[in-house]
Design a protein around this motif. Structure first.
Motif, PDB file in Angstrom:
ATOM      1  N   GLY A  34       0.795  -1.226   0.000  1.00  0.00           N
ATOM      2  CA  GLY A  34       0.000   0.000   0.000  1.00  0.00           C
ATOM      3  C   GLY A  34       0.824   1.271   0.000  1.00  0.00           C
ATOM      4  O   GLY A  34       0.264   2.372   0.086  1.00  0.00           O
ATOM      5  N   ALA A  35       2.153   1.169  -0.092  1.00  0.00           N
ATOM      6  CA  ALA A  35       2.999   2.369  -0.064  1.00  0.00           C
ATOM      7  C   ALA A  35       2.824   3.188  -1.341  1.00  0.00           C
ATOM      8  O   ALA A  35       2.661   2.641  -2.429  1.00  0.00           O
ATOM      9  CB  ALA A  35       4.466   1.973   0.107  1.00  0.00           C
ATOM     10  N   ARG A  36       2.869   4.501  -1.176  1.00  0.00           N
ATOM     11  CA  ARG A  36       2.716   5.410  -2.308  1.00  0.00           C
ATOM     12  C   ARG A  36       3.783   6.486  -2.268  1.00  0.00           C
ATOM     13  O   ARG A  36       4.451   6.689  -1.258  1.00  0.00           O
ATOM     14  CB  ARG A  36       1.324   6.054  -2.275  1.00  0.00           C
ATOM     15  CG  ARG A  36       0.158   5.076  -2.396  1.00  0.00           C
ATOM     16  CD  ARG A  36      -1.170   5.802  -2.267  1.00  0.00           C
ATOM     17  NE  ARG A  36      -1.297   6.433  -0.950  1.00  0.00           N
ATOM     18  CZ  ARG A  36      -2.340   7.172  -0.572  1.00  0.00           C
ATOM     19  NH1 ARG A  36      -3.329   7.398  -1.449  1.00  0.00           N
ATOM     20  NH2 ARG A  36      -2.399   7.696   0.621  1.00  0.00           N
ATOM     21  N   HIS A  37       3.903   7.185  -3.399  1.00  0.00           N
ATOM     22  CA  HIS A  37       4.834   8.308  -3.483  1.00  0.00           C
ATOM     23  C   HIS A  37       4.565   9.307  -2.349  1.00  0.00           C
ATOM     24  O   HIS A  37       3.421   9.696  -2.105  1.00  0.00           O
ATOM     25  CB  HIS A  37       4.666   9.015  -4.838  1.00  0.00           C
ATOM     26  CG  HIS A  37       5.499  10.246  -4.975  1.00  0.00           C
ATOM     27  ND1 HIS A  37       6.827  10.213  -5.324  1.00  0.00           N
ATOM     28  CD2 HIS A  37       5.185  11.555  -4.797  1.00  0.00           C
ATOM     29  CE1 HIS A  37       7.300  11.446  -5.366  1.00  0.00           C
ATOM     30  NE2 HIS A  37       6.328  12.269  -5.047  1.00  0.00           N
ATOM     31  N   GLY A  38       5.629   9.703  -1.645  1.00  0.00           N
ATOM     32  CA  GLY A  38       5.493  10.683  -0.571  1.00  0.00           C
ATOM     33  C   GLY A  38       5.302  10.088   0.807  1.00  0.00           C
ATOM     34  O   GLY A  38       5.370  10.811   1.802  1.00  0.00           O
ATOM     35  N   ASP A  39       5.070   8.774   0.896  1.00  0.00           N
ATOM     36  CA  ASP A  39       4.912   8.128   2.201  1.00  0.00           C
ATOM     37  C   ASP A  39       6.249   8.100   2.942  1.00  0.00           C
ATOM     38  O   ASP A  39       7.325   8.125   2.337  1.00  0.00           O
ATOM     39  CB  ASP A  39       4.395   6.700   2.048  1.00  0.00           C
ATOM     40  CG  ASP A  39       2.917   6.647   1.705  1.00  0.00           C
ATOM     41  OD1 ASP A  39       2.261   7.708   1.737  1.00  0.00           O
ATOM     42  OD2 ASP A  39       2.418   5.541   1.410  1.00  0.00           O
ATOM     43  N   SER A  40       6.165   8.026   4.261  1.00  0.00           N
ATOM     44  CA  SER A  40       7.364   7.934   5.095  1.00  0.00           C
ATOM     45  C   SER A  40       7.582   6.486   5.543  1.00  0.00           C
ATOM     46  O   SER A  40       6.622   5.781   5.866  1.00  0.00           O
ATOM     47  CB  SER A  40       7.235   8.824   6.333  1.00  0.00           C
ATOM     48  OG  SER A  40       7.146  10.186   5.967  1.00  0.00           O
ATOM     49  N   ILE A  41       8.832   6.080   5.559  1.00  0.00           N
ATOM     50  CA  ILE A  41       9.224   4.773   6.092  1.00  0.00           C
ATOM     51  C   ILE A  41      10.521   4.973   6.862  1.00  0.00           C
ATOM     52  O   ILE A  41      11.453   5.618   6.374  1.00  0.00           O
ATOM     53  CB  ILE A  41       9.422   3.732   4.971  1.00  0.00           C
ATOM     54  CG1 ILE A  41       8.105   3.465   4.240  1.00  0.00           C
ATOM     55  CG2 ILE A  41       9.980   2.420   5.539  1.00  0.00           C
ATOM     56  CD1 ILE A  41       8.223   2.507   3.053  1.00  0.00           C
ATOM     57  N   ALA A  42      10.580   4.439   8.080  1.00  0.00           N
ATOM     58  CA  ALA A  42      11.797   4.539   8.875  1.00  0.00           C
ATOM     59  C   ALA A  42      12.752   3.420   8.483  1.00  0.00           C
ATOM     60  O   ALA A  42      12.378   2.249   8.460  1.00  0.00           O
ATOM     61  CB  ALA A  42      11.472   4.449  10.361  1.00  0.00           C
ATOM     62  N   ASP A  53       7.339   6.950  -8.281  1.00  0.00           N
ATOM     63  CA  ASP A  53       6.054   7.423  -8.784  1.00  0.00           C
ATOM     64  C   ASP A  53       4.962   6.394  -8.480  1.00  0.00           C
ATOM     65  O   ASP A  53       3.825   6.743  -8.180  1.00  0.00           O
ATOM     66  CB  ASP A  53       6.133   7.658 -10.296  1.00  0.00           C
ATOM     67  CG  ASP A  53       7.018   8.848 -10.639  1.00  0.00           C
ATOM     68  OD1 ASP A  53       7.098   9.775  -9.802  1.00  0.00           O
ATOM     69  OD2 ASP A  53       7.629   8.844 -11.711  1.00  0.00           O
ATOM     70  N   LYS A  54       5.331   5.112  -8.547  1.00  0.00           N
ATOM     71  CA  LYS A  54       4.413   4.037  -8.224  1.00  0.00           C
ATOM     72  C   LYS A  54       5.218   2.868  -7.680  1.00  0.00           C
ATOM     73  O   LYS A  54       6.158   2.404  -8.322  1.00  0.00           O
ATOM     74  CB  LYS A  54       3.618   3.588  -9.463  1.00  0.00           C
ATOM     75  CG  LYS A  54       2.564   2.534  -9.155  1.00  0.00           C
ATOM     76  CD  LYS A  54       1.772   2.187 -10.410  1.00  0.00           C
ATOM     77  CE  LYS A  54       0.695   1.154 -10.090  1.00  0.00           C
ATOM     78  NZ  LYS A  54      -0.089   0.782 -11.294  1.00  0.00           N
ATOM     79  N   VAL A  55       4.860   2.412  -6.481  1.00  0.00           N
ATOM     80  CA  VAL A  55       5.579   1.300  -5.862  1.00  0.00           C
ATOM     81  C   VAL A  55       5.080  -0.004  -6.465  1.00  0.00           C
ATOM     82  O   VAL A  55       3.881  -0.287  -6.469  1.00  0.00           O
ATOM     83  CB  VAL A  55       5.380   1.297  -4.334  1.00  0.00           C
ATOM     84  CG1 VAL A  55       6.046   0.073  -3.710  1.00  0.00           C
ATOM     85  CG2 VAL A  55       5.943   2.576  -3.727  1.00  0.00           C
ATOM     86  N   ASP A  56       5.997  -0.801  -6.988  1.00  0.00           N
ATOM     87  CA  ASP A  56       5.663  -2.082  -7.614  1.00  0.00           C
ATOM     88  C   ASP A  56       5.492  -3.136  -6.523  1.00  0.00           C
ATOM     89  O   ASP A  56       6.468  -3.522  -5.865  1.00  0.00           O
ATOM     90  CB  ASP A  56       6.778  -2.491  -8.571  1.00  0.00           C
ATOM     91  CG  ASP A  56       6.470  -3.787  -9.310  1.00  0.00           C
ATOM     92  OD1 ASP A  56       5.447  -4.428  -8.998  1.00  0.00           O
ATOM     93  OD2 ASP A  56       7.261  -4.166 -10.187  1.00  0.00           O
ATOM     94  N   PRO A  57       4.275  -3.631  -6.301  1.00  0.00           N
ATOM     95  CA  PRO A  57       4.053  -4.609  -5.226  1.00  0.00           C
ATOM     96  C   PRO A  57       4.762  -5.932  -5.474  1.00  0.00           C
ATOM     97  O   PRO A  57       5.098  -6.640  -4.521  1.00  0.00           O
ATOM     98  CB  PRO A  57       2.528  -4.774  -5.213  1.00  0.00           C
ATOM     99  CG  PRO A  57       2.082  -4.367  -6.579  1.00  0.00           C
ATOM    100  CD  PRO A  57       3.028  -3.304  -7.015  1.00  0.00           C
ATOM    101  N   GLU A  58       4.998  -6.280  -6.729  1.00  0.00           N
ATOM    102  CA  GLU A  58       5.678  -7.544  -7.021  1.00  0.00           C
ATOM    103  C   GLU A  58       7.166  -7.457  -6.692  1.00  0.00           C
ATOM    104  O   GLU A  58       7.755  -8.403  -6.161  1.00  0.00           O
ATOM    105  CB  GLU A  58       5.470  -7.922  -8.486  1.00  0.00           C
ATOM    106  CG  GLU A  58       4.033  -8.278  -8.843  1.00  0.00           C
ATOM    107  CD  GLU A  58       3.906  -8.812 -10.255  1.00  0.00           C
ATOM    108  OE1 GLU A  58       4.952  -8.993 -10.919  1.00  0.00           O
ATOM    109  OE2 GLU A  58       2.771  -9.043 -10.702  1.00  0.00           O
ATOM    110  N   THR A  63      12.189   3.292  -3.167  1.00  0.00           N
ATOM    111  CA  THR A  63      13.402   4.089  -3.321  1.00  0.00           C
ATOM    112  C   THR A  63      13.266   5.377  -2.527  1.00  0.00           C
ATOM    113  O   THR A  63      12.182   5.964  -2.454  1.00  0.00           O
ATOM    114  CB  THR A  63      13.653   4.405  -4.807  1.00  0.00           C
ATOM    115  OG1 THR A  63      13.777   3.170  -5.529  1.00  0.00           O
ATOM    116  CG2 THR A  63      14.927   5.212  -4.989  1.00  0.00           C
ATOM    117  N   ALA A  64      14.366   5.799  -1.923  1.00  0.00           N
ATOM    118  CA  ALA A  64      14.372   7.032  -1.139  1.00  0.00           C
ATOM    119  C   ALA A  64      15.654   7.804  -1.417  1.00  0.00           C
ATOM    120  O   ALA A  64      16.716   7.195  -1.633  1.00  0.00           O
ATOM    121  CB  ALA A  64      14.252   6.725   0.351  1.00  0.00           C
TER     122      ALA A  64
END
Length: 208
Positions: A34-42, A53-58, A63-64
């Motif tokens: 469910g991650a999207r562009h602009g989300d935060s991850i520690a 631009d779009k996180v590939d679930p497969e 990328t950060a």
């Protein structure tokens, strides 16, 4: 805002080193759901922003971009392809606070000084930068590489934590060796208390 409860061990799959920054790609099937562009991850306790631009679930990667300031003042600068990292998504408003309030803003780095195995746990001693010592107390909270931990003993230049089997198995502290760097974030409440004690409460403005 995070809790310091690591959701999964991720893996660095690519690092593009630029002049004043780096672009890091990390595999993490849980945190990319469910991650999207602009989300935060520690990542090892450092709050990073998803730039895909779009996180590939497969592929289960994100990328950060990491600025030079972050590379210099955290252990992220020492990461290489294949490094394991602790990953956590931000806490959900109204959700349980399983650890303690963690901002994902590293206050400094420490170094693992010693590891003492026990029957069911392990005591780890970590070097403590002088400017952070006043915020660390016995039985207080501290974040080490994004992991919410309780301080066993606080010393002038180091502190110890006790790691249970779950922490050893599911976080980077299970494999880090003496001499390895770790990111440290002290309890934000301790810093606010110090600020209030030094400057006193503000006068505030009454709403009309």
């Amino acid at each position: 805002m995070f809790t310091g409860i690591v959701e999964e061990l991720g893996e660095i799959v690519a690092i593009e080193r630029l002049t004043d920054s780096a672009r890091i790609t990390i595999r993490g099937p849980v945190v990319t759901t469910g991650a999207r562009h602009g989300d935060s991850i520690a990542v090892n306790g450092v709050c990073l922003t998803v730039v895909d631009d779009k996180v590939d679930p497969e592929a289960a990667t994100f990328t950060a971009d990491v600025m030079r300031e972050t590379l210099d003042k955290s252990s992220l600068g020492a990461l290489t392809t294949g490094s394991r990292v602790n990953l956590e998504r931000p806490m959900v408003l109204g959700g349980r606070l399983g650890g303690h309030l963690v901002q994902g803003h590293v206050d400094g780095t420490g170094e693992i000084l010693a590891r003492t195995p026990g029957e069911e746990w392990e005591i780890v001693e970590i070097a403590l930068p002088a400017h952070l010592a006043r915020y660390v107390v016995d039985k207080g909270s501290i974040t080490v590489d994004g992991i919410s931990l309780t301080v066993v003993e606080a010393h002038d230049a180091s502190f110890t934590v006790s790691l249970i089997p779950t922490t050893l198995a599911l976080t980077t502290l299970g494999v880090k060796a003496v001499g390895d760097p770790v990111n440290l974030e002290v309890d934000i409440i301790a810093k606010y208390v110090e600020r209030l004690g030094t400057h006193g409460p503000g006068t505030g403005v009454r709403a009309s």
